[in-house]
Enzyme design. Sequence first.
Site, mmCIF file in Angstrom:
data_model
loop_
_atom_site.group_PDB
_atom_site.id
_atom_site.type_symbol
_atom_site.label_atom_id
_atom_site.label_comp_id
_atom_site.label_asym_id
_atom_site.label_seq_id
_atom_site.Cartn_x
_atom_site.Cartn_y
_atom_site.Cartn_z
ATOM 1 N N ARG A 45 -81.744 50.462 -32.638
ATOM 2 C CA ARG A 45 -81.973 49.636 -31.456
ATOM 3 C C ARG A 45 -81.411 48.254 -31.732
ATOM 4 O O ARG A 45 -80.988 47.950 -32.846
ATOM 5 C CB ARG A 45 -83.445 49.617 -31.012
ATOM 6 C CG ARG A 45 -84.508 49.737 -32.054
ATOM 7 C CD ARG A 45 -84.592 48.598 -33.015
ATOM 8 N NE ARG A 45 -84.655 47.320 -32.352
ATOM 9 C CZ ARG A 45 -84.319 46.171 -32.887
ATOM 10 N NH1 ARG A 45 -83.885 46.106 -34.143
ATOM 11 N NH2 ARG A 45 -84.393 45.039 -32.226
ATOM 12 N N GLY A 46 -81.427 47.407 -30.678
ATOM 13 C CA GLY A 46 -80.780 46.097 -30.807
ATOM 14 C C GLY A 46 -79.384 46.229 -30.199
ATOM 15 O O GLY A 46 -78.661 47.193 -30.503
ATOM 16 N N ALA A 47 -79.029 45.264 -29.344
ATOM 17 C CA ALA A 47 -77.816 45.402 -28.538
ATOM 18 C C ALA A 47 -76.535 45.691 -29.355
ATOM 19 O O ALA A 47 -75.854 46.696 -29.111
ATOM 20 C CB ALA A 47 -77.653 44.165 -27.658
ATOM 21 N N ARG A 88 -79.115 54.004 -22.824
ATOM 22 C CA ARG A 88 -80.034 52.900 -22.487
ATOM 23 C C ARG A 88 -79.299 51.958 -21.525
ATOM 24 O O ARG A 88 -78.105 51.703 -21.703
ATOM 25 C CB ARG A 88 -80.479 52.130 -23.752
ATOM 26 C CG ARG A 88 -81.428 52.940 -24.641
ATOM 27 C CD ARG A 88 -82.023 52.082 -25.753
ATOM 28 N NE ARG A 88 -83.095 51.224 -25.271
ATOM 29 C CZ ARG A 88 -83.646 50.249 -26.008
ATOM 30 N NH1 ARG A 88 -83.205 50.013 -27.226
ATOM 31 N NH2 ARG A 88 -84.624 49.511 -25.519
ATOM 32 N N GLN A 195 -91.212 45.195 -32.811
ATOM 33 C CA GLN A 195 -89.991 44.911 -33.579
ATOM 34 C C GLN A 195 -90.173 43.710 -34.510
ATOM 35 O O GLN A 195 -89.556 43.640 -35.567
ATOM 36 C CB GLN A 195 -88.811 44.627 -32.629
ATOM 37 C CG GLN A 195 -88.279 45.836 -31.892
ATOM 38 C CD GLN A 195 -88.915 45.989 -30.531
ATOM 39 O OE1 GLN A 195 -90.054 45.576 -30.315
ATOM 40 N NE2 GLN A 195 -88.211 46.590 -29.600
ATOM 41 N N ASP A 236 -79.690 40.909 -24.861
ATOM 42 C CA ASP A 236 -79.202 42.258 -24.541
ATOM 43 C C ASP A 236 -78.102 42.217 -23.502
ATOM 44 O O ASP A 236 -77.225 43.080 -23.473
ATOM 45 C CB ASP A 236 -80.359 43.139 -24.081
ATOM 46 C CG ASP A 236 -81.254 43.446 -25.260
ATOM 47 O OD1 ASP A 236 -82.150 42.636 -25.552
ATOM 48 O OD2 ASP A 236 -81.007 44.461 -25.932
ATOM 49 N N ASN A 246 -83.446 39.668 -22.553
ATOM 50 C CA ASN A 246 -83.790 39.961 -23.944
ATOM 51 C C ASN A 246 -85.149 40.645 -23.934
ATOM 52 O O ASN A 246 -85.753 40.851 -22.866
ATOM 53 C CB ASN A 246 -83.778 38.678 -24.788
ATOM 54 C CG ASN A 246 -83.876 38.965 -26.287
ATOM 55 O OD1 ASN A 246 -83.157 39.818 -26.808
ATOM 56 N ND2 ASN A 246 -84.782 38.306 -26.982
ATOM 57 N N LYS A 247 -85.636 40.985 -25.087
ATOM 58 C CA LYS A 247 -86.897 41.707 -25.226
ATOM 59 C C LYS A 247 -88.020 41.102 -24.390
ATOM 60 O O LYS A 247 -88.157 39.879 -24.315
ATOM 61 C CB LYS A 247 -87.279 41.723 -26.715
ATOM 62 C CG LYS A 247 -88.549 42.435 -27.074
ATOM 63 C CD LYS A 247 -88.634 43.844 -26.555
ATOM 64 C CE LYS A 247 -87.456 44.726 -26.844
ATOM 65 N NZ LYS A 247 -87.389 45.950 -26.006
HETATM 66 O O1 MRU Z 1 -85.486 47.425 -27.266
HETATM 67 P P1 MRU Z 1 -84.689 46.829 -28.393
HETATM 68 O O2 MRU Z 1 -85.424 46.795 -29.678
HETATM 69 O O3 MRU Z 1 -83.329 47.484 -28.499
HETATM 70 O O4 MRU Z 1 -84.446 45.327 -27.946
HETATM 71 C C1 MRU Z 1 -83.756 44.486 -28.800
HETATM 72 C C2 MRU Z 1 -83.700 43.091 -28.346
HETATM 73 O O5 MRU Z 1 -84.185 42.729 -27.295
HETATM 74 C C3 MRU Z 1 -82.912 42.141 -29.205
HETATM 75 O O6 MRU Z 1 -83.453 40.863 -29.161
HETATM 76 C C4 MRU Z 1 -81.462 42.086 -28.696
HETATM 77 O O7 MRU Z 1 -80.938 43.380 -28.564
HETATM 78 C C5 MRU Z 1 -80.586 41.286 -29.563
HETATM 79 S S1 MRU Z 1 -80.304 42.098 -31.081
HETATM 80 C C6 MRU Z 1 -79.174 41.239 -31.998
#
Ligand code: MRU
Length: 345
Positions: A45-47, A88, A195, A236, A246-247
């Site tokens: 996970r993470g963009a 996603r 996270q 994201d 973002n999250k």
């Molecule tokens: O749902 P996730 O864990 O994929 O969400 C991740 C985030 O919101 C991060 O802050 C974002 O992707 C930046 S990661 C460098």
Amino acid sequence: MFKTVEWKNNAVVLIDQTVLPDKEVYKTYRDYKSVAEAIKKMVVRGAPAIGVTGAFGVALGALKIKTNDSKKFRKEFGVIARHIASARPTAVNLCWGVERMTKIADENCDSSVPELKKLLIEEARKIHAEDIEINKRMGKHGGALLKNNSTVLTHCNAGALATAGYGTALGVIRGAIEAGKKISVFADETRPFLQGARLTAWELKKDNIDVTLITDNMAGHIMKKGHIDAVVVGADRIASNGDTANKIGTYTVALLAKEHKIPFYVAAPLSTIDMRIQNGEQIPIEERDSKEVTHLKGKQIAPAGVKVKNPAFDVTPNKLITGIITEKGVVRRPFKAGLKALFKK
Ligand code: MRU
């Protein structure tokens, strides 16, 4: 050091982020559908990390196509690319990674199928290597914004685990530390997927970076007490006007930062900026399984049948953002012009 995502012996290897920090387990994926499933289930996970994994997933799918007929190959390739891209919806990096792979297929349509497969694997590996380089550049630009002896609050995990390595928001912290500054971090636990508690605390501790874990609802109190000098988060998807998805919970942190006059920075590569959309209203927000809210480690913590909302992301309006840190430098208001200029350089 752990590897978030890797191409190994014609397979995709991921560290399973659903079981961290309890177990450090690596899983091997040999077909594109299981890579898409791993993205959906947030094994990765993470963009930026899902952008890189998506590209590897496309390469893997292409490698397994059985025909040597270019037309048939291109048709099957399209099915694979669409399947991966839809895993996603919010992080634009996933589509970005798949689009880069599609461009290779389009530009080399006259190549033989075996040659094209080789080029696709090369491109995915390039995307992986570039991501680490980009994060390091971002770390240099962003690290310069942090003063010596400062304490940074971050939300979610925008670290090595959310990228091919080094991280975006945590890359900025690493950049400042590498420049000789003393930096401490407060990590929001980041309900419901945790996270912050599970991943940010784990990777910062592993790197011996000073980290203090708080629950999300403590951020206001901690800011009011004067413990936070800057907020740095990842993204994201950033709209062309600077509005940032973002999250979930990031918007609340941005409002709190504004109230307490604390600079609020977003660190993200150009691949997270979606110049095709005008503002944050146009960013699709993923709604995830209600069990993420009602259960903790498989144990039910809320009454059965209770109604639940579980949006995985929120949008922080550009007016709450002090600066957007990219690999090409820091963009400040007016974001629209600044972001546009990044793509011209
Ligand atoms: O749902 P996730 O864990 O994929 O969400 C991740 C985030 O919101 C991060 O802050 C974002 O992707 C930046 S990661 C460098």
